[in-house]
Design an enzyme around this catalytic site. Structure first.
Site, PDB file in Angstrom:
ATOM      1  CG  HIS A 155       0.302   6.222  -0.555  1.00  0.00           C
ATOM      2  ND1 HIS A 155      -0.709   6.949  -1.125  1.00  0.00           N
ATOM      3  CD2 HIS A 155      -0.263   5.539   0.490  1.00  0.00           C
ATOM      4  CE1 HIS A 155      -1.851   6.716  -0.454  1.00  0.00           C
ATOM      5  NE2 HIS A 155      -1.605   5.863   0.518  1.00  0.00           N
ATOM      6  CD  GLU A 161      -5.761   5.322   0.636  1.00  0.00           C
ATOM      7  OE1 GLU A 161      -4.770   6.080   0.770  1.00  0.00           O
ATOM      8  OE2 GLU A 161      -5.950   4.326   1.350  1.00  0.00           O
ATOM      9  CG  HIS A 212      -1.820   1.162   1.364  1.00  0.00           C
ATOM     10  ND1 HIS A 212      -3.158   1.127   1.065  1.00  0.00           N
ATOM     11  CD2 HIS A 212      -1.573   2.436   1.781  1.00  0.00           C
ATOM     12  CE1 HIS A 212      -3.691   2.317   1.280  1.00  0.00           C
ATOM     13  NE2 HIS A 212      -2.754   3.135   1.724  1.00  0.00           N
ATOM     14  CD  GLU A 213       1.451   3.530   3.729  1.00  0.00           C
ATOM     15  OE1 GLU A 213       1.592   4.575   3.064  1.00  0.00           O
ATOM     16  OE2 GLU A 213       0.438   3.293   4.429  1.00  0.00           O
TER      17      GLU A 213
HETATM   18 CO    CO Z   1      -3.036   5.251   1.986  1.00  0.00          CO
END
Ligand code: CO
Length: 499
Positions: free
Chosen positions: A268, A294, A264-265
């Site tokens: 980003h 996101e 997830h990170e």
């Molecule tokens: Co996030």
């Protein structure tokens, strides 16, 4: 005649540097700082914040914006210069209308609220937190009063996190989303449940580290430019495209927490690392729309990381590093099981949206005075009963679970669910452009996707607001349909049913 654009860029470069200093203070606080450093760090952050605010809202910034705007006359609206003037002028005009005393008081109340929330959550004591939340809401109302041009109060808040988006549109989208998700979750609950025993057990951190490193490497994690550290609340930050910081947390009984947290990170991080070099050290050098941000993290975490295709890559890695013997099919089903749960950040892809809808509804009622802070826990609990069929008995698993309201961040939550919807739209589009994407992912080749995202989304940085970027990439506004189609297709496969 001096070159106003050069002068403007120079001023904004200094401001961007100061922004990186502020981010570094924050990164250090969350990863390295001993607990005793808190009060001194709060002062340092406040000082940097005040200097940045004063330099930014100064008349000099406005004069340079005006002159640079005049010089840009006739240039393409998509050019770096015209975009810079347009985006910075919008932010400057908004920031100028908020008195410095109010901004300072909001920062102070947010810092105090955060400390109170940490204690209240640990003690499961909503009463001790309520006065701080009350104060944050009061200040938020004062902030809204500074910005009367918005049609409704919530718009002024949402605009800080998702420029160009309005509450009325979010309400329409969320009603549609809720009406799709509720029957979907009920249908899944009525089918035979999946066996997810392979993701629970005992997984030493060393093995998980090796697993995460192997996966992030495929996502093009570059040791010369990136770091991965541990944090209680995982996040990503970057100081330009050549210094990206990721964090994750290790759970020795459930490896998906660290693995998918890191993916997830990293999603980003890839966004920030993919922004054009020509935009570095300008305010366009960091992405602005939290929904778009996101969409990137959720795409890598869920649409790639939890896909049937990627399970083929993951199963042998999980065997090698954690000693888990699971077939790709078993692993695919295990990491996609759906069940209503209390905690938003641990929710599966289907129930996640309902956690957000609940918060969005409550925030509007709080801001408009239709719901009091004293009545908030009961309102929270009754919505969890209605939407997720859960009886909340512990406020730490209920109204006290999220950090956002304690720091005064109201209007932020919708961007999480918008991110899922945007990811659905981009996922549909990229499959049209790269029909062989799934077989690439199955072979562990993720660069086709990364390059597509870089070309269509990342490189633009903050040039375009989310609605504008979506129009360019998928040819329409934000929509619920593609995400729901993706979800039904995938969860139908997971549960061997037609949804
Ligand atoms: Co996030």
């Amino acid at each position: 005649m001096t070159n106003a654009i050069t002068d403007l860029r120079e001023r904004l470069a200094g401001l961007t540097d100061l922004g990186h200093v502020a981010q570094l203070l924050d990164w250090d606080q969350q990863t390295m700082m001993p607990p005793g450093g808190g009060p001194a760090r709060a002062e340092a952050k406040a000082t940097i914040g005040r200097i940045r605010h004063e330099l930014f809202i100064a008349d000099e910034t406005g004069r340079l914006l005006q002159e640079a705007g005049d010089q840009c006359n006739g240039a393409s609206p998509d050019s770096d210069e015209v975009s810079l003037v347009r985006v910075v002028r919008r932010r400057w005009e908004k920031a100028r209308r908020v008195p410095a005393e109010l901004a300072a008081e909001m920062a102070r109340a947010g810092a105090l609220g955060h400390e109170a929330w940490v204690l209240a959550r640990a003690n499961r004591d909503y009463e001790s937190f309520a006065p701080y939340l009350e104060r944050n809401i009061q200040l938020t109302r004062q902030y809204i009063e500074c910005l009367p041009e918005f049609d409704e109060a919530y718009d002024a808040l949402l605009d800080d996190y998702e420029p160009g988006m309005r509450a009325a549109e979010v309400r329409r989208i969320f009603t549609e989303l809720r009406d799709e998700l509720v029957p979907l979750i009920a249908a899944i609950a009525a089918t035979k449940q999946v066996d997810d025993s392979c993701v629970h057990g005992s997984f030493p951190v060393a093995g998980q580290r090796a697993l995460v490193a192997a996966v992030l490497e495929r996502m093009s994690f570059d040791r010369e430019r990136w770091r991965l550290d541990e944090a209680a609340h995982p996040f990503a930050t970057s100081f330009g495209c050549d210094d990206v910081r990721l964090t994750t947390r290790w759970d020795e009984t459930y490896f998906p927490a660290a693995l998918y947290g890191a993916m997830h990170e990293c999603g980003h991080g890839l966004y920030e690392a993919g922004i054009a070099r020509s935009l570095q050290r300008t305010p366009l050098g960091h992405a602005e729309s939290l929904g778009l941000h996101e969409s990137q993290s959720r795409m890598w975490e869920n649409m790639v990381g939890r896909s049937r295709a990627f399970a083929t890559v993951l199963a042998p890695l999980v065997g090698e590093h954690l000693g888990v013997s699971a077939t790709p099919d078993t692993l695919f089903r295990a990491v996609n099981s759906v069940a209503p749960s209390f905690i938003r950040v641990e929710a599966d892809e289907a129930t996640y949206g309902l956690h957000i809808v609940i918060r969005f509804e409550l925030e509007q009622e709080l801001i408009e005075g239709r719901l009091s802070v004293a009545d908030l826990p009961e309102a929270w609990n009754s919505r969890y009963r209605d939407y997720l069929g859960l009886e909340v008995t512990d406020p730490a698993l209920g109204v006290l679970q999220d950090v956002h309201w304690s720091g005064g961040a109201i209007g932020y939550f919708p961007t999480y669910a918008l991110g899922n919807l945007i990811a659905g739209q981009l996922w549909e589009r990229v499959h049209r452009d790269i029909p062989e994407l799934d077989s690439q992912i199955e072979a562990g080749e993720l660069m086709g996707l990364r390059e597509w995202l870089r070309e269509h989304v990342h490189r633009h940085g903050a040039k375009f607001a989310m609605p504008e970027l979506l129009q360019r990439v998928v040819g329409g506004p934000i929509a619920v349909g593609p995400f729901i189609a993706y979800l039904k297709d995938k969860l139908g496969d997971v549960y061997d049913t037609t949804l």
